[in-house]
Design a protein around this motif. Structure first.
Motif: not given
Length: 655
Positions: A243-246, A269-272, A275-287
């Motif tokens: 939960t500290d690195t979603l 990839g992301p925990d779920v 879409p996941c939003t990173y610290s810079d505010g951008t978003t990527r889609i992960g599986n």
């Protein structure tokens, strides 16, 4: 060279005086308890007694107030308690070392003094160096894909136990002090809890004075952060949870910067999924968990998340084939594994290995060859707490034709290593399945130019001329430049026999890279013919084989010993490395299980490598430490899997 005194250090004397004063002030100077003795003096000392608990509760600050006995606990971000428990060997740890932990004769009238409480051996006058090994319990879940089909879906209490059942993972603290009576012996095992089946993987590549240890659990998605200042005991500082690195999972390796903070590669990839939003505010889609894309995480010195940075650009990566399972709309090869940095160049390098869910976590199905990644990434770390992806480099294909697609030269770029001296700006990368070593002379360039400079076909042929030297699938792992930039070390586990293929040898490779680095950006070395894959590069600046050390058992990881005793009797860091360590284990579920031994290797004045035959297993008497033993200081838990290691010493013993 002066010999360290056997008398207690000034720091120890001050701690004794402070303790005595505190006991009087608290009215504890006459506190009586029953003596705490081990039935067998060779067994660990049980210091988690009511007397010690009461003492720690009352004497706040004199010792670590968060340690109860030898167990240190922290509260995770999920509100749960996590811990490390030390199991010090009473027959190997001197009384003076126990005094530093609040044990031994420093505590009067508690039945903890002298040999009866541990410290059954006198102080040998040496400052001790330790090899800290991150090892996993070997159990019923350590099976290859075909064997996994009969395993339970969940870990239930009835599966927890000794032998082949599931037990605690741990850090083995091994005495690595040459000339010590306990040389090569496990003086402490430090178990982690409550999580089991972490699949212990990497720590940082090298330890420096004042550093905490950062250690990752592949399967649990947890980073453990340890204080080494009181070795041979370890203390838990923090746990970094899923939960500290979603936006990332499956922590792999770490690089510690000069301020004690760290970068970590999160290969999955992301925990779920989604879409996941990173610290810079951008978003990527992960599986999803253990999928793609992975990320780079900035951790503070205690392991708390500072920044999550996306490892893939917002556009698809299509220069070479990048498969994802399940498929992503924007294909990516971003599964960072290896990591090293040059702070003076404001540049960090990561190498992509594979999408871990399909190769490590779930090898039942036959995955695509194109899950093995051919990419290396460079990062701008001029603002260290806000790393930015700078370039994605696809390693070029070589002249060999792989027997399968993932044995083409650029596939499975597991490890990378940087040069160290200010006059050099290059870095190396190796491919675990491709069997090649690549070099870029300038990692600060907008688009670093990577080229193959060595093929493992060359060293396979020299290591064992009787077998097909084909370099594909040679399972290269640890890759490390010497600290003086003269040599390159590489651990090669070898290709396992299959059918008519006799496989390839396992060894530690040492290459001379001085001419290559001296060429700067004008290097001409390039493996681009079949003849060069077999005989080495034709150009004069190509790396030359300095030595090949046979290493049966499947070496995957290694570490340089950067510590040496000076004339003042203290340890100091050195660039003149005289010793390395290696371990024979990768990940059991992949089939690369190794023989679970940890070995030390001496580096001679002629730069040749020699196995240290005095570093023996205390149970079998054989060279190297065998982790397939039945009994450990923490109990009869049976065989263990040693993945990574570091040479470390206590704070009081290094300047």
């Amino acid at each position: 060279m002066s010999t360290p005194s056997t008398a207690p250090t000034r720091g120890r004397r001050l701690r004794r005086s402070a303790l005595g004063a505190a006991l009087v002030a608290l009215g504890l100077s006459s506190l009586q308890t029953a003596p705490v003795q081990a039935d067998d003096p060779g067994q660990p000392v049980d210091i988690a007694t009511p007397a010690i608990q009461a003492l720690n509760a009352l004497v706040q600050g004199l010792f670590n107030s968060d340690i109860v006995g030898q167990t240190s606990k922290v509260l995770g971000g999920d509100g749960e308690t996590y811990w490390l428990t030390n199991h010090l060997r009473s027959d190997l740890v001197p009384t003076t070392a126990l005094q530093d932990l609040g044990l031994g004769e420093a505590i009067p009238n508690l039945g903890l003094g002298g040999g009866s409480a541990g410290g059954g051996v006198p102080d040998d006058g040496k400052r001790h160096e330790y090899l800290v090994v991150w090892a996993g319990d070997n159990n019923v879940l350590d099976r290859t894909g075909k064997q996994l089909t009969n395993l339970p879906d969940v870990v239930t209490p009835d599966l927890l136990g000794k032998g082949d059942q599931i037990g605690p993972d741990f850090f083995a603290v091994v005495d690595a002090t040459k000339g010590s009576a306990s040389y090569g012996k496990v003086v402490n095992t430090v178990t982690v809890g409550p999580l089991v089946e972490n699949e212990p993987h990497h720590m940082q590549y090298i330890w420096h004075k004042g550093n905490n240890i950062f250690a990752g659990g592949l399967f649990t998605d947890v980073t453990y952060v340890l204080d080494t200042s009181k070795l041979p005991a370890l203390e838990l500082k923090h746990v970094n949870l899923p939960t500290d690195t979603l936006c990332g999972s499956v922590p792999d390796a770490y690089w510690v910067t000069k301020d004690g903070s760290a970068y970590g590669t999160y290969m999955g990839g992301p925990d779920v999924p989604g879409p996941c939003t990173y610290s810079d505010g951008t978003t990527r889609i992960g599986n999803g968990f253990a999928g793609s894309p992975g990320e780079l995480v900035r951790l503070d010195e205690n392991g708390k998340t500072v920044y999550e940075a996306p490892a893939t650009p917002e556009t698809a990566e299509t220069e070479q084939r990048c498969d994802n399972i399940p498929q992503l709309a924007a294909a990516t090869c971003a599964n960072p594994h290896g990591i090293q940095a040059r702070e003076d160049l404001d540049t960090l390098v990561t190498s992509d290995y594979n999408e871990p869910r399909n190769i490590i976590l779930n090898p039942v199905q036959a995955p695509s060859s194109y899950l093995r990644r051919p990419t290396v990434r460079t990062w701008d770390i001029s603002d260290q707490d806000h790393p930015k992806l700078k370039a994605v480099s696809f390693l070029p294909d070589g002249p060999r034709v792989g027997k399968v697609a993932h044995q083409e030269e650029p596939r499975a770029a597991m490890e990378t290593t940087v040069t160290n001296l200010p006059s050099h700006k290059g870095a190396f990368a190796e491919t675990m399945q491709g069997g090649a070593i690549y070099y870029a002379p300038d990692i600060t360039a907008a688009k670093p130019q990577w080229r193959e400079v060595f093929d493992l076909t060359t060293s396979n042929k020299q290591a064992d001329p009787s077998r097909n030297p084909y370099g594909g699938g040679s399972n290269g792992g640890w890759l490390q430049t010497s600290l003086d930039d003269k040599y390159l070390y590489h651990a090669v586990a070898g290709r396992q026999p299959s059918g008519t293929d006799l496989g390839s040898p396992s060894y530690i490779l040492k290459l001379d890279i001085q001419d290559l680095l001296a060429a700067g950006t004008d290097t001409t070395c390039n493996i681009d013919t079949i003849e060069e894959t077999v005989n080495g590069g034709a150009e004069s600046d190509c790396p030359a084989v300095t030595d090949i050390l046979p290493a049966p058992g499947g070496p995957h990881w290694g570490a340089l010993d950067n510590l040496a005793v000076g004339d003042d009797g203290y340890f100091h860091e050195t660039k003149d490395v005289k010793r390395i360590a290696y371990s024979n284990y990768f990940v059991a579920r992949t089939g690369l299980n190794g023989d679970h031994r940890v070995c030390l290797v001496d580096v001679g004045s002629d730069q040749k490598l020699t196995t240290d035959t005095s570093f023996k297993d205390e149970t079998t008497g054989d060279t190297c430490i065998d982790f397939d033993r039945e009994t450990w200081p923490h109990g009869d838990w049976g065989p263990a899997k040693p993945h990574s290691m570091l040479f470390v010493t206590a704070d009081d013993d290094i300047k």
